[in-house]
Design a protein around this motif. Structure first.
Motif, PDB file in Angstrom:
ATOM      1  N   GLY A   1     112.787  -6.522  53.422  1.00  0.00           N
ATOM      2  CA  GLY A   1     112.459  -5.726  54.600  1.00  0.00           C
ATOM      3  C   GLY A   1     112.164  -4.270  54.299  1.00  0.00           C
ATOM      4  N   ALA A   2     111.976  -3.918  53.030  1.00  0.00           N
ATOM      5  CA  ALA A   2     111.724  -2.524  52.648  1.00  0.00           C
ATOM      6  C   ALA A   2     110.474  -1.984  53.339  1.00  0.00           C
ATOM      7  N   ARG A   3     110.532  -0.699  53.694  1.00  0.00           N
ATOM      8  CA  ARG A   3     109.401  -0.016  54.323  1.00  0.00           C
ATOM      9  C   ARG A   3     108.657   0.767  53.250  1.00  0.00           C
ATOM     10  N   ILE A   4     107.383   0.446  53.090  1.00  0.00           N
ATOM     11  CA  ILE A   4     106.579   0.990  52.002  1.00  0.00           C
ATOM     12  C   ILE A   4     105.315   1.630  52.568  1.00  0.00           C
ATOM     13  N   LEU A   5     105.036   2.853  52.144  1.00  0.00           N
ATOM     14  CA  LEU A   5     103.831   3.568  52.562  1.00  0.00           C
ATOM     15  C   LEU A   5     102.959   3.829  51.337  1.00  0.00           C
ATOM     16  N   PHE A   6     101.681   3.481  51.429  1.00  0.00           N
ATOM     17  CA  PHE A   6     100.704   3.801  50.395  1.00  0.00           C
ATOM     18  C   PHE A   6      99.881   4.996  50.861  1.00  0.00           C
ATOM     19  N   ILE A   7      99.806   6.030  50.027  1.00  0.00           N
ATOM     20  CA  ILE A   7      98.989   7.204  50.311  1.00  0.00           C
ATOM     21  C   ILE A   7      97.991   7.361  49.173  1.00  0.00           C
ATOM     22  N   GLY A   8      96.689   7.364  49.501  1.00  0.00           N
ATOM     23  CA  GLY A   8      95.690   7.454  48.445  1.00  0.00           C
ATOM     24  C   GLY A   8      94.284   7.539  48.982  1.00  0.00           C
ATOM     25  N   ASN A   9      93.358   6.904  48.267  1.00  0.00           N
ATOM     26  CA  ASN A   9      91.956   6.904  48.685  1.00  0.00           C
ATOM     27  C   ASN A   9      91.361   5.512  48.480  1.00  0.00           C
ATOM     28  N   SER A  10      90.068   5.434  48.156  1.00  0.00           N
ATOM     29  CA  SER A  10      89.406   4.136  48.079  1.00  0.00           C
ATOM     30  C   SER A  10      89.974   3.238  46.979  1.00  0.00           C
ATOM     31  N   TYR A  11      90.533   3.822  45.919  1.00  0.00           N
ATOM     32  CA  TYR A  11      91.158   2.993  44.896  1.00  0.00           C
ATOM     33  C   TYR A  11      92.342   2.226  45.477  1.00  0.00           C
ATOM     34  N   THR A  12      92.955   2.794  46.507  1.00  0.00           N
ATOM     35  CA  THR A  12      94.071   2.133  47.184  1.00  0.00           C
ATOM     36  C   THR A  12      93.589   1.179  48.269  1.00  0.00           C
ATOM     37  N   PHE A  13      92.626   1.619  49.105  1.00  0.00           N
ATOM     38  CA  PHE A  13      92.296   0.781  50.262  1.00  0.00           C
ATOM     39  C   PHE A  13      91.214  -0.266  49.993  1.00  0.00           C
ATOM     40  N   PHE A  14      90.473  -0.180  48.869  1.00  0.00           N
ATOM     41  CA  PHE A  14      89.460  -1.199  48.600  1.00  0.00           C
ATOM     42  C   PHE A  14      90.109  -2.578  48.537  1.00  0.00           C
ATOM     43  N   ASN A  15      89.426  -3.540  49.157  1.00  0.00           N
ATOM     44  CA  ASN A  15      89.876  -4.939  49.178  1.00  0.00           C
ATOM     45  C   ASN A  15      91.257  -5.111  49.813  1.00  0.00           C
ATOM     46  N   ARG A  16      91.690  -4.089  50.573  1.00  0.00           N
ATOM     47  CA  ARG A  16      92.976  -4.157  51.288  1.00  0.00           C
ATOM     48  C   ARG A  16      94.141  -4.462  50.347  1.00  0.00           C
ATOM     49  N   MET A  17      94.173  -3.734  49.241  1.00  0.00           N
ATOM     50  CA  MET A  17      95.211  -3.964  48.231  1.00  0.00           C
ATOM     51  C   MET A  17      96.640  -3.884  48.781  1.00  0.00           C
ATOM     52  N   PRO A  18      96.992  -2.855  49.595  1.00  0.00           N
ATOM     53  CA  PRO A  18      98.367  -2.842  50.126  1.00  0.00           C
ATOM     54  C   PRO A  18      98.707  -4.091  50.947  1.00  0.00           C
ATOM     55  N   ALA A  19      97.712  -4.628  51.655  1.00  0.00           N
ATOM     56  CA  ALA A  19      97.949  -5.858  52.406  1.00  0.00           C
ATOM     57  C   ALA A  19      98.200  -7.030  51.467  1.00  0.00           C
ATOM     58  N   MET A  20      97.536  -7.034  50.298  1.00  0.00           N
ATOM     59  CA  MET A  20      97.815  -8.072  49.300  1.00  0.00           C
ATOM     60  C   MET A  20      99.278  -8.008  48.868  1.00  0.00           C
ATOM     61  N   VAL A  21      99.783  -6.788  48.648  1.00  0.00           N
ATOM     62  CA  VAL A  21     101.195  -6.629  48.251  1.00  0.00           C
ATOM     63  C   VAL A  21     102.106  -7.169  49.351  1.00  0.00           C
ATOM     64  N   MET A  22     101.773  -6.861  50.585  1.00  0.00           N
ATOM     65  CA  MET A  22     102.582  -7.335  51.709  1.00  0.00           C
ATOM     66  C   MET A  22     102.542  -8.863  51.798  1.00  0.00           C
ATOM     67  N   ALA A  23     101.347  -9.449  51.578  1.00  0.00           N
ATOM     68  CA  ALA A  23     101.222 -10.908  51.624  1.00  0.00           C
ATOM     69  C   ALA A  23     102.042 -11.555  50.510  1.00  0.00           C
ATOM     70  N   MET A  24     102.002 -10.971  49.324  1.00  0.00           N
ATOM     71  CA  MET A  24     102.802 -11.493  48.203  1.00  0.00           C
ATOM     72  C   MET A  24     104.287 -11.458  48.540  1.00  0.00           C
ATOM     73  N   ALA A  25     104.721 -10.335  49.112  1.00  0.00           N
ATOM     74  CA  ALA A  25     106.129 -10.207  49.484  1.00  0.00           C
ATOM     75  C   ALA A  25     106.509 -11.232  50.550  1.00  0.00           C
ATOM     76  N   ASP A  26     105.630 -11.451  51.524  1.00  0.00           N
ATOM     77  CA  ASP A  26     105.903 -12.424  52.587  1.00  0.00           C
ATOM     78  C   ASP A  26     106.058 -13.829  52.015  1.00  0.00           C
ATOM     79  N   ILE A  27     105.200 -14.175  51.056  1.00  0.00           N
ATOM     80  CA  ILE A  27     105.264 -15.511  50.455  1.00  0.00           C
ATOM     81  C   ILE A  27     106.605 -15.751  49.781  1.00  0.00           C
ATOM     82  N   ARG A  28     107.167 -14.702  49.203  1.00  0.00           N
ATOM     83  CA  ARG A  28     108.452 -14.817  48.518  1.00  0.00           C
ATOM     84  C   ARG A  28     109.643 -14.510  49.440  1.00  0.00           C
TER      85      ARG A  28
END
Length: 274
Positions: free
Chosen positions: A39-66
């Protein structure tokens, strides 16, 4: 630390382990962080290297699966830097108006190379702000522009590593070794295309590898076995063939294990909210 040593004992992919012997081992402790709780709260702050392909959402999806149920948010803008985020009122509100367990900080891609003093100056301010809210700052070590053999430019990658590592040690921040994993991927699997045609931004595979490194760094767990096809709330995030996904997962895991294994006599990892 115990988690990574445990994973090292469990690792059974003999072929990759033979190849991985050529991966770098740090002379000093690599700045790691206390593994994120459920249940950790995580904030990503960055630019296109961070938001391209919705990378933070991928991390969230991986965490949800586990079953980790991370609460992941993002504040990013094209070409944004540490200094622009520091002077951005909305970013300030996002940082101070919420309680974050981890804040992942990514500077503009060239700044740590051509103006490292600005990365250090404004990175220090952002890390201090994160810590004032009892959060753990996690520095996103990015990749250099594409050089030969689909690998990050060697000179740029060394400059990025040195600047981010210096900032992490000065501010006792954690460090996500994304650019190092990109180097290792290019070395072991040059056929995997991590870049888009512009030679800078990540392909879907590049963002997936980045997300795997973030998952290892933040949660202290292996991404091996996660699906290559990720969705979040019904939205498709990526669709990578499972064999290739496993290769990317393995590179992320091996990179993190080698870097986060503390050499004898090295300092302790930074502490923060559990």
């Amino acid at each position: 630390m115990k988690t990574f040593l445990f994973l090292l004992g469990l690792w059974i992919s003999c072929t990759f382990c033979v190849q991985a012997q050529n991966l770098p081992v740090p002379e000093e402790a690599w700045p790691a962080c206390t593994p994120a709780r459920k249940g950790a709260r995580i904030l990503f702050i960055g630019n296109s290297y961070t938001f391209f392909n919705r990378m933070p959402a991928m991390v969230m999806a991986m965490a949800d699966i586990r079953g980790l149920q991370a609460d992941v948010h993002i504040h990013a803008a094209p070409a944004a830097s540490f200094s622009s985020h520091w002077n951005d009122e909305e970013a300030g509100k996002k940082l101070t108006g919420n309680s974050w367990d981890f804040v992942v900080l990514q500077d503009q891609s060239a700044t740590p190379v051509i103006a490292p003093e600005r990365t250090l100056e404004f990175g220090k301010k952002l890390c201090s702000l994160v810590r004032s809210g009892n959060g753990i700052p996690v520095l996103f070590l990015t990749w250099g522009r594409k050089g030969s053999s689909n690998a990050p430019d060697k000179g740029e990658q060394e400059a990025l590593r040195d600047t981010y590592l210096k900032l992490a040690r000065q501010e006792k921040a954690a460090l996500a070794p994304v650019g190092i994993a990109w180097e290792n991927c290019a070395k072991l699997h040059p056929d995997i295309k991590l870049y888009l045609e512009d030679g800078q931004h990540p392909s879907e595979q590049g963002s997936y590898l980045t997300a795997c490194v973030m998952y290892c760094t933040l949660f202290g767990k292996s991404p091996v076995g996660l699906p290559g096809k990720l969705t979040l709330k019904g939205v498709r995030l990526c669709n990578i063939p499972q064999a290739k996904a496993k290769t990317l997962q393995t590179i992320a895991l091996e990179t993190c294990k080698r870097l986060f294994t503390t050499p004898a006599g090295a300092g302790k990892k930074p502490e923060g909210r559990r």
